[in-house]
Structures are given as structure tokens and as C-alpha cells.
Design a protein around this motif. Structure first.
Motif, PDB file in Angstrom:
ATOM      1  N   MET A 167       0.819  -1.198   0.000  1.00 10.31           N
ATOM      2  CA  MET A 167       0.000   0.000   0.000  1.00 10.31           C
ATOM      3  C   MET A 167       0.860   1.257   0.000  1.00 10.31           C
ATOM      4  SD  MET A 167      -2.974   1.316   2.605  1.00 10.31           S
ATOM      5  CE  MET A 167      -3.874  -0.182   2.714  1.00 10.31           C
ATOM      6  N   SER A 168       2.173   1.156  -0.070  1.00 14.79           N
ATOM      7  CA  SER A 168       3.020   2.328   0.084  1.00 14.79           C
ATOM      8  C   SER A 168       3.003   3.263  -1.114  1.00 14.79           C
ATOM      9  CB  SER A 168       4.453   1.905   0.384  1.00 14.79           C
ATOM     10  OG  SER A 168       4.982   1.191  -0.701  1.00 14.79           O
ATOM     11  N   GLU A 169       2.642   2.811  -2.268  1.00 16.51           N
ATOM     12  CA  GLU A 169       2.671   3.676  -3.443  1.00 16.51           C
ATOM     13  C   GLU A 169       1.275   4.104  -3.877  1.00 16.51           C
ATOM     14  OE1 GLU A 169       5.444   5.015  -4.514  1.00 16.51           O
ATOM     15  OE2 GLU A 169       6.473   3.862  -2.978  1.00 16.51           O
ATOM     16  N   ILE A 170       0.448   4.521  -2.949  1.00 18.22           N
ATOM     17  CA  ILE A 170      -0.916   4.904  -3.289  1.00 18.22           C
ATOM     18  C   ILE A 170      -1.130   6.410  -3.195  1.00 18.22           C
ATOM     19  CG2 ILE A 170      -1.932   2.698  -2.686  1.00 18.22           C
ATOM     20  CD1 ILE A 170      -2.721   3.874  -0.018  1.00 18.22           C
ATOM     21  N   GLU A 171      -0.043   7.155  -3.112  1.00 16.34           N
ATOM     22  CA  GLU A 171      -0.182   8.605  -3.011  1.00 16.34           C
ATOM     23  C   GLU A 171      -0.955   9.134  -4.209  1.00 16.34           C
ATOM     24  OE1 GLU A 171       3.533  10.465  -1.951  1.00 16.34           O
ATOM     25  OE2 GLU A 171       4.018   8.772  -0.676  1.00 16.34           O
ATOM     26  N   ALA A 172      -1.706  10.183  -4.014  1.00 13.25           N
ATOM     27  CA  ALA A 172      -2.564  10.829  -5.000  1.00 13.25           C
ATOM     28  C   ALA A 172      -3.922  10.144  -5.087  1.00 13.25           C
ATOM     29  CB  ALA A 172      -1.907  10.927  -6.373  1.00 13.25           C
ATOM     30  N   ALA A 173      -4.127   9.105  -4.317  1.00  7.92           N
ATOM     31  CA  ALA A 173      -5.429   8.443  -4.262  1.00  7.92           C
ATOM     32  C   ALA A 173      -6.199   8.964  -3.055  1.00  7.92           C
ATOM     33  CB  ALA A 173      -5.247   6.939  -4.145  1.00  7.92           C
ATOM     34  N   VAL A 174      -7.503   9.008  -3.186  1.00  6.46           N
ATOM     35  CA  VAL A 174      -8.341   9.353  -2.040  1.00  6.46           C
ATOM     36  C   VAL A 174      -8.658   8.047  -1.322  1.00  6.46           C
ATOM     37  CG1 VAL A 174     -10.550  10.312  -1.302  1.00  6.46           C
ATOM     38  CG2 VAL A 174      -9.307  11.364  -3.195  1.00  6.46           C
ATOM     39  N   LEU A 175      -8.451   8.037  -0.014  1.00  4.40           N
ATOM     40  CA  LEU A 175      -8.637   6.825   0.780  1.00  4.40           C
ATOM     41  C   LEU A 175      -9.790   6.987   1.749  1.00  4.40           C
ATOM     42  CD1 LEU A 175      -4.880   6.312   1.695  1.00  4.40           C
ATOM     43  CD2 LEU A 175      -6.143   5.256  -0.188  1.00  4.40           C
ATOM     44  N   GLU A 176     -10.347   5.879   2.155  1.00  2.00           N
ATOM     45  CA  GLU A 176     -11.399   5.878   3.172  1.00  2.00           C
ATOM     46  C   GLU A 176     -10.711   5.917   4.539  1.00  2.00           C
ATOM     47  OE1 GLU A 176     -15.077   6.178   4.587  1.00  2.00           O
ATOM     48  OE2 GLU A 176     -14.683   5.957   2.441  1.00  2.00           O
ATOM     49  N   PRO A 177     -10.868   7.013   5.288  1.00  2.00           N
ATOM     50  CA  PRO A 177     -10.190   7.091   6.589  1.00  2.00           C
ATOM     51  C   PRO A 177     -10.796   6.123   7.607  1.00  2.00           C
ATOM     52  CG  PRO A 177     -11.653   8.962   6.314  1.00  2.00           C
ATOM     53  CD  PRO A 177     -11.682   8.200   5.020  1.00  2.00           C
ATOM     54  N   ASN A 178      -9.940   5.646   8.521  1.00  3.01           N
ATOM     55  CA  ASN A 178     -10.450   4.842   9.628  1.00  3.01           C
ATOM     56  C   ASN A 178     -10.183   5.509  10.974  1.00  3.01           C
ATOM     57  OD1 ASN A 178      -7.701   4.349   9.861  1.00  3.01           O
ATOM     58  ND2 ASN A 178      -7.836   2.158   9.402  1.00  3.01           N
ATOM     59  N   ALA A 179      -9.625   6.747  10.921  1.00  2.96           N
ATOM     60  CA  ALA A 179      -9.371   7.525  12.142  1.00  2.96           C
ATOM     61  C   ALA A 179      -9.302   9.000  11.771  1.00  2.96           C
ATOM     62  CB  ALA A 179      -8.069   7.072  12.804  1.00  2.96           C
ATOM     63  N   VAL A 180      -9.423   9.846  12.785  1.00  7.21           N
ATOM     64  CA  VAL A 180      -9.325  11.298  12.602  1.00  7.21           C
ATOM     65  C   VAL A 180      -8.303  11.835  13.595  1.00  7.21           C
ATOM     66  CG1 VAL A 180     -10.576  13.495  12.742  1.00  7.21           C
ATOM     67  CG2 VAL A 180     -11.717  11.466  11.799  1.00  7.21           C
ATOM     68  N   VAL A 181      -7.387  12.663  13.112  1.00 10.28           N
ATOM     69  CA  VAL A 181      -6.351  13.236  13.962  1.00 10.28           C
ATOM     70  C   VAL A 181      -6.985  14.169  14.998  1.00 10.28           C
ATOM     71  CG1 VAL A 181      -4.285  14.709  14.023  1.00 10.28           C
ATOM     72  CG2 VAL A 181      -4.633  13.097  12.118  1.00 10.28           C
TER      73      VAL A 181
END
Length: 155
Positions: free
Chosen positions: A1-15
Motif C-alpha cells: 500500500m506504500s505507493e498509493i499517493e494521489a489516491a483518495v482513501l477511506e479514513p479509519n481515524a481522525v487526527v
């Protein structure tokens, strides 16, 4: 999963808050959880539990810029879920653009790599980022001569 930059992801946490360059508090399923970034180590900040190190305050500021409160993140685990301080161990991806935060901090010279078996899924990617940062003289490599350099007079 390390090369997925520029993709929108489904978050599982909020800072909720950045504690230092490689540690933050998040809302994970309605529960405040401290997260320790896997595979990296940022210098210690001024005023922390350990003596301050060169680049520590800069690393903390950069992580806070990348992950302000309210930022959605995707936390990816490795083999071990928690460290001895009961912090959740994770690779951190910013959800809105897929930025692999652990890698970015190393690549931009705010962190060095730190691998603990068996949590080494992204070892090669992080080691490559460190070699690049070191060769280019970015961040701690230029300013401090590398990671883990205690500041003069730090206790």
C-alpha cells in the motif's frame, strides 16, 4: 500500500493532536488512541520526556502541518498492534490524497528509519527514502549530520 499517493482513501481515524514528530492522538471508533508511526523515528522535541535532539522541534512542526486536527487518516497495521507503551503501531496515510506520511517524513529529512521485527512490511520503501534524503542532504542529514544528535545543554 506504500505507493498509493494521489489516491483518495477511506479514513479509519481522525487526527486529534500531534504529540511529536512520530506520535499523535486520533479518534479511532469514538475512542482517543495514541498512535506511534511504524518504521521511523523522529528526533526528540524540546520539552519532551527525553533530552531534545537536533531537528526534533522541526519534525514535530512538520507532522502537525501535514496532519492538523480533523484530518482523516488511514491507519495500516503490521504484525504487532501495540508497543510497550500501549500505543497503536501504524503506517499512516492521509486520506484526502493518500500521502504515506511515514515515508514522506523520512524522504524530506524529518525522520530516520527505525525497524523493529516483525513490523517491517515497508522496510524497503522507508530505507530507500532515507538513502535519498541522506544523499540529497535534506533535513536532519544537512542540519544535524543525521538522526539522534542530542542538543547542547539538553537534559
Amino acid at each position: 500500500m506504500s505507493e498509493i499517493e494521489a489516491a483518495v482513501l477511506e479514513p479509519n481515524a481522525v487526527v486529534l493532536a500531534v504529540i511529536d514528530g512520530d506520535t499523535m492522538d486520533v479518534d479511532l471508533g469514538g475512542r482517543r488512541t495514541t498512535v506511534r508511526f511504524l518504521g521511523i523515528d523522529t528526533p526528540e522535541k524540546t520539552g519532551g520526556y527525553l533530552p531534545a535532539e537536533c531537528g526534533g522541534d522541526a519534525a514535530t512542526r512538520r507532522t502537525a502541518e501535514l496532519l492538523p486536527p480533523g484530518t482523516g487518516v488511514l491507519l495500516q497495521r503490521d504484525q504487532e498492534l501495540y508497543d510497550r507503551y500501549d500505543r497503536l503501531l501504524a503506517y499512516v496515510y492521509r486520506a484526502d490524497d493518500g500521502l504515506f506520511v511515514n515515508r514522506y517524513l523520512v524522504l524530506d529529512g524529518y525522520a530516520g528509519t527505525m525497524h523493529f521485527e516483525p513490523n517491517t512490511e515497508h522496510r524497503a520503501v522507508l530505507d530507500e527514502a532515507q538513502a535519498d534524503a541522506r544523499a540529497a542532504g535534506r533535513g536532519i542529514w544537512a542540519d544535524c549530520g543525521g538522526p539522534n544528535r542530542q542538543l547542547e545543554g539538553a537534559h
